[in-house]
Design an enzyme around this catalytic site. Structure first.
Site, short mmCIF file in Angstrom:
data_model
loop_
_atom_site.label_atom_id
_atom_site.label_comp_id
_atom_site.label_asym_id
_atom_site.label_seq_id
_atom_site.Cartn_x
_atom_site.Cartn_y
_atom_site.Cartn_z
N LYS A 1 0.87 -1.18 0.00
CA LYS A 1 0.00 0.00 0.00
C LYS A 1 0.90 1.23 0.00
O LYS A 1 1.94 1.25 0.68
CB LYS A 1 -0.89 -0.03 1.25
CG LYS A 1 -1.94 1.07 1.30
CD LYS A 1 -2.89 0.88 2.50
CE LYS A 1 -3.94 1.97 2.59
NZ LYS A 1 -4.89 1.75 3.71
N SER B 1 -9.88 1.99 2.88
CA SER B 1 -8.98 2.77 2.05
C SER B 1 -7.96 1.93 1.28
O SER B 1 -7.36 2.42 0.34
CB SER B 1 -8.21 3.76 2.94
OG SER B 1 -7.34 3.05 3.82
N SER C 1 -10.24 -0.50 6.93
CA SER C 1 -9.61 -0.29 5.61
C SER C 1 -8.94 -1.50 5.00
O SER C 1 -8.59 -1.48 3.83
CB SER C 1 -8.59 0.85 5.70
OG SER C 1 -9.25 2.09 5.71
#
Lengths: 480, 486, 95
Positions: free
Chosen positions: B76, B151, B175
């Site tokens: 990420k 997210s 997330s």
């Protein structure tokens, strides 16, 4: 009716750890800009603080030194505001649960009175970086070497009522933090910085509006700034004006102060517990270890000086306050074998010389051992006190140990009575009129008139004659 | 190769079925082919990946392998990676080349992992749809008109479409788990403090936790083994022994007590969502688990508590983005105020600004007690509810998200309805518990997930529950048609 | 606790964010939606409940007082938007 002055202090004390409060960056002064600013100190995204054990230990030691309660689970909070020397946009500090709770400091005033100043609390926090205004063609350069330096902020109750008391307190605090070894105490390096809160009122009335004069870095500036602010407040109020709560900046060079450009927003620091840090625990065992390791405090040292060296309270206070001075005095006493002489020399000749050359005692060119040697020579009659001053000057100038100087310059007192007797005989033979005059005088006048012969003898011996011996010899020869 | 799980790929490398270079090239090629549409990567680190793959092949040849040697993984873009742009999905960090590497990335690299690139995400991890990214929304591989969740939307989508065999994510309010559910993958949020946060750009420090996202519970166990552990650079990372997560998958689950919090199946919940999770729980009953009903009465306040605590911490964490030392700086600032205000307003997107404002307000004088302090008190009530439940049960289960992937733009103008996407996941973050989401069937061709919540440091147990379920079901093996050749 | 454009402006200043006049009303209304949701917290009975700042009841680990960080100035200044003579550069700071 006269005005009553109310003074409270906030003192930033820089802890003399090896590394910073929240990072392993080196703590030191004078490094090239930003060469001692790590990822954490720069506030890089994703970085996290870890608390320095030694900073916690030193803060707690201070708490014990002022008889304060030590918070067993103190909490770091974030104080949020934007400033270019504050890299994270918040200062990590303590608010609700500071490591050191309420304590007391007893201060000896010059009048001989004692004054108790209450400490509200002391907390651990990180210092900010520096803004540099020169050499950036109208811009400001940011150096973050200082960012993250461990400080304790000591906050007093408003217990002081004039500049002298505030300075006496500040000196005492300096004595405490240097004695317990948590701060180097070098004011010129900003090791201690004072914020002064001043208000005035008529006796019996509630507290007046206070102002805060920030960042005073010497005792002298603090004293002058307080006096200036008190005068200003009296003028304002007596002219029917009002004191505005504000932060003021004092300029020591011009002896003026001004209001800092008031920030249009009221300070709303939005304190909250720092989620990157956990409560700092101090256990019973930690406290026991700290107590066991507690160095001698200034008050205890003073008591010891009075008891062991038979110093007066005033002398003991002057000599015990500053750790370096105390160590110097004790070193000179040990080497010289006479506490009273050592005290007189440290407070007299040495202090005057240091003062004249703006040197700290740690920078004295004459060491404690050298002063001790000088005292020993005084005591054993090798030199007179007059000659001693000359020897001291020579030592100060780097000409070597007292013994070396005495030897090299031939300053030894003439204690060989045969040699002195010869000189005295010569003087009596060569000054017949004076001798006659002396012998025709009564006892009272003789006491004055002998001075002439002493002077002649000293001149002849270049001051090396032992005064007592000389006096005795002259009397003996003249009176016969 | 891309239809194999990470665990299977590890075996393939060990067998010499293919090299790490072949594997890496295969996934790089898939990213090239499909990511133009999916938009799941912000940066692809092709050269670095190939170099790491070659090094891995040499290590394999020399018999010096780690847990993840030669396995491609996508990180990420919230994890700092030295020398590689670390954007956090924000214009603020569009040009930020991190000067250091996050512990999670370092730990996985030291176990031999190959980094494929950095995945797209909601800006500063603030969002539940991946629509707040400066780099544009990520599409859901199961329906390109829908969001992947957020997210960690890029991580979930690239994994769902098998553009990477595994990915890392972070979870502040759901997330990892919510996008895992929406993309038919397995994702684990570990116990707060189990995985280091050093180098992970902070959103809400007391809630943020990094975790693995994989094709199966077994993959997640393998990755967590490499990710977990104390880090002396993170004061909040726990100095506690790391369990043997792969070993935990061998434990028997008969006799396991599953608690069903009634609050996770409210009357208002979509019946089909509820049915999928109930069906999953029944599968576990067949394997010998017992099911009991429990209550978490304060959990209904988890969303309001979260939307005070998270923005408050974020408002402070994001103050360092001031245009002075790194990141976006406005042109020709006329003074300091101008520098701050324009740099920050240009650099941050709308949702980030909203949350900074909410957080600033909640901490400001006069409101602290009513908002921040109260939210922290409610947080304790929520944690206590979980603690009481765990006196009676081993794990808690319910749906991960209240709905399947919604259409792009559907909630853009309604932040509050967007916030409800995390209604079942947020309580876990407030309490700091570990939880995972596993695929448990579809509704109209869109994946749904079921959450398994464990007690503190019981990652092994919840991974085992998911693993046992995945051994008797194949939902997690289902692939979207996007990505071809299935 | 509804907030208006004026409060938004104050809070935005504290957060050093610029809010354009044109967006101010829409922003206030969104923020009010969020605050209305958050206001559910007021229902909770939190008497005698200690605030919880951290998920786990643990204490701060302490670091030995050693220098462990290298000089990274060159790296740091390379990614700085404006730097000169080893310093980060900002518009003139007036105290």
């Amino acid at each position: 009716m006269s005005w009553e002055v109310v003074i409270g202090l906030e003192i930033h004390v820089q802890l003399n750890t090896t590394s910073k409060l929240f990072s392993g960056s080196k703590l030191s002064t004078g490094a090239e800009p930003n060469t001692q600013a790590s990822l954490v100190d720069l506030g890089m995204p994703g970085t996290l603080p870890v608390v320095n054990k030694e900073a916690v230990r030193k803060a707690a030691l201070f708490g014990l030194a002022i008889n304060a309660d030590i918070c067993r689970h103190s909490v770091f909070e974030r104080k949020n505001y934007f400033y270019p020397d504050l890299p994270k946009g918040y200062q990590t500090t303590q608010l609700d649960k500071p490591i050191v709770g309420a304590g007391v400091v007893e201060v000896q005033l010059e009048s001989g009175e004692k004054k108790v100043v209450r400490i509200h609390h002391a907390h651990l926090e990180e210092d900010a970086g520096k803004s540099l205004h020169e050499d950036f063609h109208g811009m400001t350069g940011i150096d973050l070497n200082r960012a993250g330096t461990p400080l304790i902020e000591v906050v007093t109750e408003p217990d002081m009522s004039n500049a002298e008391e505030a300075v006496a307190f500040a000196k005492k605090l300096h004595a405490i933090v240097t004695s317990i070894g948590i701060c180097d105490g070098d004011m010129s390096q900003g090791n201690m910085r004072f914020d002064v809160n001043v208000s005035i009122r008529k006796p019996g009335e509630p507290l007046g509006t206070r102002t805060e004069t920030k960042n005073l870095n010497s005792f002298r500036f603090m004293e002058r700034a307080i006096k200036l602010e008190v005068e200003r407040q009296i003028d304002v109020l007596e002219d029917g004006g009002e004191i505005v709560q504000e932060t003021r900046l004092y300029n020591g060079d011009t002896h003026t102060a001004r209001s800092m450009r008031s920030k249009e927003d009221a300070n709303d620091y939005r304190y909250f517990p720092c989620p990157d840090l956990l409560p700092v625990e101090i256990t019973d065992a930690d406290l026991d270890a700290l107590k066991a390791a507690m160095p001698e405090l200034p008050d205890a040292r003073k008591a010891r000086f009075i008891a062991d060296y038979q110093l007066s309270e005033y002398d003991a206070d002057l000599l015990s306050g500053d750790l370096a001075t105390a160590a110097f005095f004790e070193g000179a006493t040990k080497a010289g074998g006479d506490a009273k002489l050592a005290a007189n020399w440290v407070m007299g000749e040495l202090a005057a010389k240091l003062n004249a050359e703006e040197k700290a005692i740690g920078e004295s060119p004459v060491s404690a051992e050298q002063l001790g040697q000088l005292i020993a020579r005084l005591k054993d009659g090798t030199i007179s006190s007059k000659i001693a001053k000359q020897v001291f000057e020579a030592c100060w100038a780097g000409e070597g140990d007292p013994d070396v100087v005495i030897e090299a310059k031939g300053l030894k007192q003439m204690s060989d009575s045969g040699e002195l007797e010869k000189i005295v005989d010569d003087i009596i033979a060569n000054n017949a009129p004076q001798v006659e005059d002396y012998r025709n005088s009564d006892d009272d006048k003789r006491k004055k008139k002998i001075g002439f012969f002493v002077g002649q003898a000293m001149k002849a011996t270049q001051g090396k004659a032992n005064p007592q011996q000389l006096n005795q010899l002259l009397k003996q020869k003249l009176d016969q | 190769m891309h239809t194999k799980t990470l665990t299977e790929l590890k075996a393939g490398l060990a067998n010499g079925d293919f090299s790490s270079r072949e594997l890496t090239e295969h996934f790089l090629a898939r990213i090239k082919q499909f990511d133009g549409e999916l938009n799941s990567f912000v940066t692809v680190t092709e050269q670095q990946a190939l170099a790491q793959a070659d090094a891995a092949d040499q290590a394999i040849a020399a018999g010096q392998t780690g847990l993840l040697t030669g396995l491609p993984i996508a990180h990420k873009d919230i994890f700092c990676t030295e020398g590689v742009r670390t954007s956090c999905g924000s214009k603020m960090l569009d040009s930020f080349i991190a000067p250091y590497t996050a512990t999670v990335v370092n730990k996985m690299a030291s176990e031999g992992a190959v980094m494929l690139g950095k995945t797209n995400m909601d800006e500063f991890a603030m969002g539940s749809s991946n629509e707040t990214s400066y780099y544009g929304p990520v599409k859901n591989p199961w329906d390109l008109e829908r969001v992947p969740g957020g997210s960690s939307g890029g991580a979930a989508a690239c994994l769902g479409a098998r553009l990477a065999p595994a990915a890392t994510g972070t979870d502040t309010g759901g997330s990892i788990r919510q996008p895992a559910a929406l993309n038919n993958i397995t994702g684990l949020k570990p116990t707060y403090g189990r995985v280091s946060r050093w180098g992970m750009i902070a959103f809400a420090s007391s809630l943020d936790q990094a975790g693995p996202m994989g094709q199966s519970a077994e993959d997640c166990a393998l990755m967590l083994q490499a990710m977990a552990g104390h880090d002396h650079r993170d004061s909040t990372s726990l100095n506690q022994k790391v369990d043997d997560y792969l070993g935990a998958l061998k434990e028997d689950i008969s006799g396991l007590t599953i608690g069903i919090p009634e609050e996770f199946f409210p009357d208002t919940l979509d019946g089909a969502i509820a049915d999928n999770s109930r069906a999953a729980i029944r599968e576990l009953e067949k394997l010998g688990a017992k099911v009991v009903s429990v209550s978490l009465p304060s959990i209904k306040l988890s969303v309001p508590a979260y939307y005070v605590i998270a923005p408050a911490e974020a408002s402070s964490n994001l103050s360092r983005f001031d245009g002075v030392r790194f990141g976006h700086r406005c042109d020709d600032p006329k003074d300091l105020e101008d520098l701050y205000k324009r740099s920050r307003s240009e650099g941050f997107g709308d949702e980030v600004k909203r949350r900074i404002l909410v957080g600033t307000y909640a901490l400001s004088a006069g409101y602290y007690d009513a908002y921040y302090r109260r939210a922290q008190q409610v947080r304790r009530l929520i944690r206590d509810d979980f603690a009481r439940a765990f006196e009676k049960v081993d794990v808690l289960m319910g749906p991960t998200a209240p709905e399947t992937a919604f259409k792009l733009g559907a909630k853009k103008d309604d932040p509050v309805s967007m916030y409800m996407a995390d209604v079942f996941t947020i309580g876990v973050n407030l309490a700091g518990l570990p939880a995972l989401s596993m695929p448990t069937g579809f509704i109209n061709g869109l994946p749904t997930g079921t959450q398994v919540i464990g007690n503190y440091f019981r990652e092994g147990q919840i991974l085992n529950v998911a693993h046992k379920y995945q051994q008797v079901t194949d939902w997690h093996r289902q692939l979207p048609t996007f990505g071809g050749e299935q | 606790m509804a907030i208006d454009s004026k409060v938004v402006a104050q809070v935005a200043h504290l957060a050093r964010l610029k809010v354009d006049q044109a967006d101010s009303d829409a922003l206030s209304s969104r923020l009010n939606d969020i605050l209305a949701m958050v206001d559910q917290l007021q229902q909770a009975d939190v008497a005698d409940v200690a605030p919880m700042a951290h998920p786990l009841d643990v204490t701060q680990p302490l670091r030995d007082d050693e220098v462990s960080e290298p000089n990274i100035r060159d790296k740091a200044l390379e990614i700085a938007p404006a730097a000169e003579d080893g310093c980060f550069l900002v518009p003139r700071v007036i105290e």
